[in-house]
Design a protein around this motif. Structure first.
Motif, PDB file in Angstrom:
ATOM      1  N   ILE A  22       0.809  -1.216   0.000  1.00  0.00           N
ATOM      2  CA  ILE A  22       0.000   0.000   0.000  1.00  0.00           C
ATOM      3  C   ILE A  22       0.844   1.269   0.000  1.00  0.00           C
ATOM      4  O   ILE A  22       0.489   2.279  -0.640  1.00  0.00           O
ATOM      5  N   ASP A  23       1.987   1.253   0.665  1.00  0.00           N
ATOM      6  CA  ASP A  23       2.826   2.452   0.715  1.00  0.00           C
ATOM      7  C   ASP A  23       3.568   2.711  -0.590  1.00  0.00           C
ATOM      8  O   ASP A  23       4.162   3.780  -0.768  1.00  0.00           O
ATOM      9  N   SER A  24       3.520   1.733  -1.516  1.00  0.00           N
ATOM     10  CA  SER A  24       4.177   1.926  -2.812  1.00  0.00           C
ATOM     11  C   SER A  24       3.206   2.483  -3.848  1.00  0.00           C
ATOM     12  O   SER A  24       3.579   2.693  -4.999  1.00  0.00           O
ATOM     13  N   ILE A  25       1.960   2.734  -3.419  1.00  0.00           N
ATOM     14  CA  ILE A  25       0.943   3.272  -4.320  1.00  0.00           C
ATOM     15  C   ILE A  25       0.880   4.784  -4.155  1.00  0.00           C
ATOM     16  O   ILE A  25       0.529   5.295  -3.092  1.00  0.00           O
ATOM     17  N   THR A  26       1.242   5.494  -5.197  1.00  0.00           N
ATOM     18  CA  THR A  26       1.200   6.955  -5.181  1.00  0.00           C
ATOM     19  C   THR A  26       0.037   7.438  -6.033  1.00  0.00           C
ATOM     20  O   THR A  26      -0.042   7.123  -7.219  1.00  0.00           O
ATOM     21  N   LEU A  27      -0.865   8.176  -5.418  1.00  0.00           N
ATOM     22  CA  LEU A  27      -2.047   8.682  -6.111  1.00  0.00           C
ATOM     23  C   LEU A  27      -2.058  10.207  -6.082  1.00  0.00           C
ATOM     24  O   LEU A  27      -1.797  10.819  -5.046  1.00  0.00           O
ATOM     25  N   SER A  28      -2.360  10.799  -7.212  1.00  0.00           N
ATOM     26  CA  SER A  28      -2.488  12.251  -7.292  1.00  0.00           C
ATOM     27  C   SER A  28      -3.437  12.559  -8.443  1.00  0.00           C
ATOM     28  O   SER A  28      -3.919  11.657  -9.134  1.00  0.00           O
ATOM     29  N   PHE A  29      -3.706  13.846  -8.631  1.00  0.00           N
ATOM     30  CA  PHE A  29      -4.594  14.246  -9.718  1.00  0.00           C
ATOM     31  C   PHE A  29      -3.851  15.197 -10.649  1.00  0.00           C
ATOM     32  O   PHE A  29      -3.185  16.129 -10.201  1.00  0.00           O
ATOM     33  N   GLY A  30      -3.974  14.932 -11.950  1.00  0.00           N
ATOM     34  CA  GLY A  30      -3.303  15.749 -12.940  1.00  0.00           C
ATOM     35  C   GLY A  30      -4.020  17.065 -13.170  1.00  0.00           C
ATOM     36  O   GLY A  30      -5.061  17.341 -12.576  1.00  0.00           O
ATOM     37  N   PRO A  31      -3.486  17.904 -14.059  1.00  0.00           N
ATOM     38  CA  PRO A  31      -4.120  19.190 -14.367  1.00  0.00           C
ATOM     39  C   PRO A  31      -5.457  18.992 -15.070  1.00  0.00           C
ATOM     40  O   PRO A  31      -5.724  17.943 -15.651  1.00  0.00           O
ATOM     41  N   PHE A  32      -6.300  19.999 -15.017  1.00  0.00           N
ATOM     42  CA  PHE A  32      -7.617  19.923 -15.649  1.00  0.00           C
ATOM     43  C   PHE A  32      -7.478  19.689 -17.152  1.00  0.00           C
ATOM     44  O   PHE A  32      -6.622  20.286 -17.811  1.00  0.00           O
ATOM     45  N   ASP A  33      -8.328  18.794 -17.670  1.00  0.00           N
ATOM     46  CA  ASP A  33      -8.339  18.572 -19.116  1.00  0.00           C
ATOM     47  C   ASP A  33      -9.372  19.500 -19.763  1.00  0.00           C
ATOM     48  O   ASP A  33      -9.938  20.373 -19.102  1.00  0.00           O
ATOM     49  N   ASP A  34      -9.628  19.320 -21.050  1.00  0.00           N
ATOM     50  CA  ASP A  34     -10.543  20.200 -21.777  1.00  0.00           C
ATOM     51  C   ASP A  34     -11.984  20.109 -21.284  1.00  0.00           C
ATOM     52  O   ASP A  34     -12.789  21.017 -21.530  1.00  0.00           O
ATOM     53  N   ASN A  35     -12.314  19.008 -20.589  1.00  0.00           N
ATOM     54  CA  ASN A  35     -13.671  18.816 -20.072  1.00  0.00           C
ATOM     55  C   ASN A  35     -13.808  19.237 -18.612  1.00  0.00           C
ATOM     56  O   ASN A  35     -14.835  19.013 -17.987  1.00  0.00           O
ATOM     57  N   GLY A  36     -12.754  19.827 -18.060  1.00  0.00           N
ATOM     58  CA  GLY A  36     -12.796  20.276 -16.672  1.00  0.00           C
ATOM     59  C   GLY A  36     -12.566  19.167 -15.670  1.00  0.00           C
ATOM     60  O   GLY A  36     -12.889  19.320 -14.489  1.00  0.00           O
ATOM     61  N   ASN A  37     -12.000  18.045 -16.117  1.00  0.00           N
ATOM     62  CA  ASN A  37     -11.718  16.921 -15.227  1.00  0.00           C
ATOM     63  C   ASN A  37     -10.238  16.863 -14.891  1.00  0.00           C
ATOM     64  O   ASN A  37      -9.385  17.219 -15.711  1.00  0.00           O
ATOM     65  N   ARG A  38      -9.938  16.393 -13.689  1.00  0.00           N
ATOM     66  CA  ARG A  38      -8.557  16.174 -13.299  1.00  0.00           C
ATOM     67  C   ARG A  38      -8.324  14.659 -13.274  1.00  0.00           C
ATOM     68  O   ARG A  38      -8.872  13.964 -12.420  1.00  0.00           O
ATOM     69  N   PRO A  39      -7.543  14.125 -14.194  1.00  0.00           N
ATOM     70  CA  PRO A  39      -7.339  12.679 -14.275  1.00  0.00           C
ATOM     71  C   PRO A  39      -6.550  12.132 -13.094  1.00  0.00           C
ATOM     72  O   PRO A  39      -5.670  12.801 -12.548  1.00  0.00           O
ATOM     73  N   LEU A  40      -6.889  10.905 -12.696  1.00  0.00           N
ATOM     74  CA  LEU A  40      -6.140  10.253 -11.628  1.00  0.00           C
ATOM     75  C   LEU A  40      -4.790   9.795 -12.167  1.00  0.00           C
ATOM     76  O   LEU A  40      -4.701   9.206 -13.247  1.00  0.00           O
ATOM     77  N   ILE A  41      -3.748  10.056 -11.390  1.00  0.00           N
ATOM     78  CA  ILE A  41      -2.400   9.627 -11.747  1.00  0.00           C
ATOM     79  C   ILE A  41      -1.980   8.534 -10.756  1.00  0.00           C
ATOM     80  O   ILE A  41      -1.893   8.778  -9.558  1.00  0.00           O
ATOM     81  N   LEU A  42      -1.780   7.332 -11.272  1.00  0.00           N
ATOM     82  CA  LEU A  42      -1.378   6.195 -10.443  1.00  0.00           C
ATOM     83  C   LEU A  42       0.085   5.891 -10.722  1.00  0.00           C
ATOM     84  O   LEU A  42       0.447   5.495 -11.822  1.00  0.00           O
ATOM     85  N   ASN A  43       0.914   6.113  -9.712  1.00  0.00           N
ATOM     86  CA  ASN A  43       2.360   5.883  -9.852  1.00  0.00           C
ATOM     87  C   ASN A  43       2.909   6.492 -11.142  1.00  0.00           C
ATOM     88  O   ASN A  43       3.634   5.862 -11.905  1.00  0.00           O
ATOM     89  N   LYS A  47       1.286   7.460 -13.873  1.00  0.00           N
ATOM     90  CA  LYS A  47       0.574   7.185 -15.120  1.00  0.00           C
ATOM     91  C   LYS A  47      -0.875   7.659 -15.047  1.00  0.00           C
ATOM     92  O   LYS A  47      -1.569   7.434 -14.055  1.00  0.00           O
ATOM     93  N   ASN A  48      -1.322   8.311 -16.103  1.00  0.00           N
ATOM     94  CA  ASN A  48      -2.714   8.746 -16.217  1.00  0.00           C
ATOM     95  C   ASN A  48      -3.585   7.509 -16.444  1.00  0.00           C
ATOM     96  O   ASN A  48      -3.461   6.835 -17.465  1.00  0.00           O
ATOM     97  N   VAL A  49      -4.483   7.221 -15.487  1.00  0.00           N
ATOM     98  CA  VAL A  49      -5.330   6.023 -15.586  1.00  0.00           C
ATOM     99  C   VAL A  49      -6.809   6.392 -15.576  1.00  0.00           C
ATOM    100  O   VAL A  49      -7.652   5.603 -15.167  1.00  0.00           O
TER     101      VAL A  49
END
Length: 231
Positions: free
Chosen positions: A68-89, A91-93
């Motif tokens: 669990i401690d090796s899982i890094t989660l963050s949110f990327g910048p807003f896309d054209d639809n106003g969404n912030r994609p999840l970034i898993l380690n 990578k945009n997923v």
């Protein structure tokens, strides 16, 4: 001049009630930070699937806890639809986490205490300075119990199924209506009955049944509540 007051808003409710849609619209209107807690649990689920920690519908819980401690989660910048994609380690997923396979296992993953503790810690750190809108299952009861505004979204089960079906059809996913209906019923049961942080309406939450409300009507309703609080 004192800084503009910024409150935290917790949105809980059942699957396919439009929690994230409402939260993102509010965040855009108020210039707040939106955190999709459901996406974070989906990210952990995707990690488990990609690392062969789920087989024959059984989760290798001890191994997942080790990692669990090796899982890094963050949110990327807003896309054209106003969404912030999840970034898993790194990578945009954003697309991968919305698959039916992930949906079929996310409630079980979210019921694991150690997973919840790890993610709740991250979520609370984000909300320390206010101005955060977060949606999920236990935001008003566990993550932000002192949030100034708590909402609990619900809707008719058939309407929720139709919404999810339309969403997946638009993405080219051919999953049947019946399969989605079964998945939502299964997730509802798990979310409500799990031992660790079950889906539960906070005592001071405002219930919003949006079965017959469009997105604009929901947004207007909540903005009035926010305006009242900020005054």
């Amino acid at each position: 001049m004192s800084p503009k007051k910024r409150i935290n808003i917790a949105i809980d409710g059942y699957s396919a009630c439009g929690k994230s849609t409402l939260a993102k619209a509010l965040a855009k209107k108020l210039d707040y930070v939106f955190i999709d807690s459901g996406a974070m649990y989906r990210g952990v689920t995707l990690f488990a699937l990609e690392n062969n920690l789920i087989a024959a519908d059984k989760i290798a819980v001890p191994r997942l806890i080790e990692l669990i401690d090796s899982i890094t989660l963050s949110f990327g910048p807003f896309d054209d639809n106003g969404n912030r994609p999840l970034i898993l380690n790194g990578k945009n997923v954003a697309e991968e986490i919305r698959s039916l396979t992930v949906s079929q296992h996310v409630s079980e993953i979210a019921s694991i205490k150690e997973v919840r503790v790890a993610l709740v810690k991250q979520q609370q750190q984000i909300g320390e300075e206010g101005g955060v809108i977060m949606d999920g299952r236990d935001i008003g009861t566990v993550v932000f119990p002192t949030a100034e505004l708590k909402l609990f979204l619900t809707a008719d089960s058939h309407i929720r199924t139709q919404r999810r079906f339309d969403e997946m059809q638009a993405k080219g996913d051919s999953t049947s209506f019946e399969a989605i209906q079964e998945n939502l019923a299964h997730r509802d049961h798990l979310d409500v009955t799990r031992t660790e942080s079950p889906l539960k309406q906070a005592a001071d939450a405002i219930v919003l049944d949006n079965s017959f409300l469009n997105q604009e009507e929901q947004l207007a309703f909540v903005l009035k509540l926010v305006d009242s609080l900020l005054k």
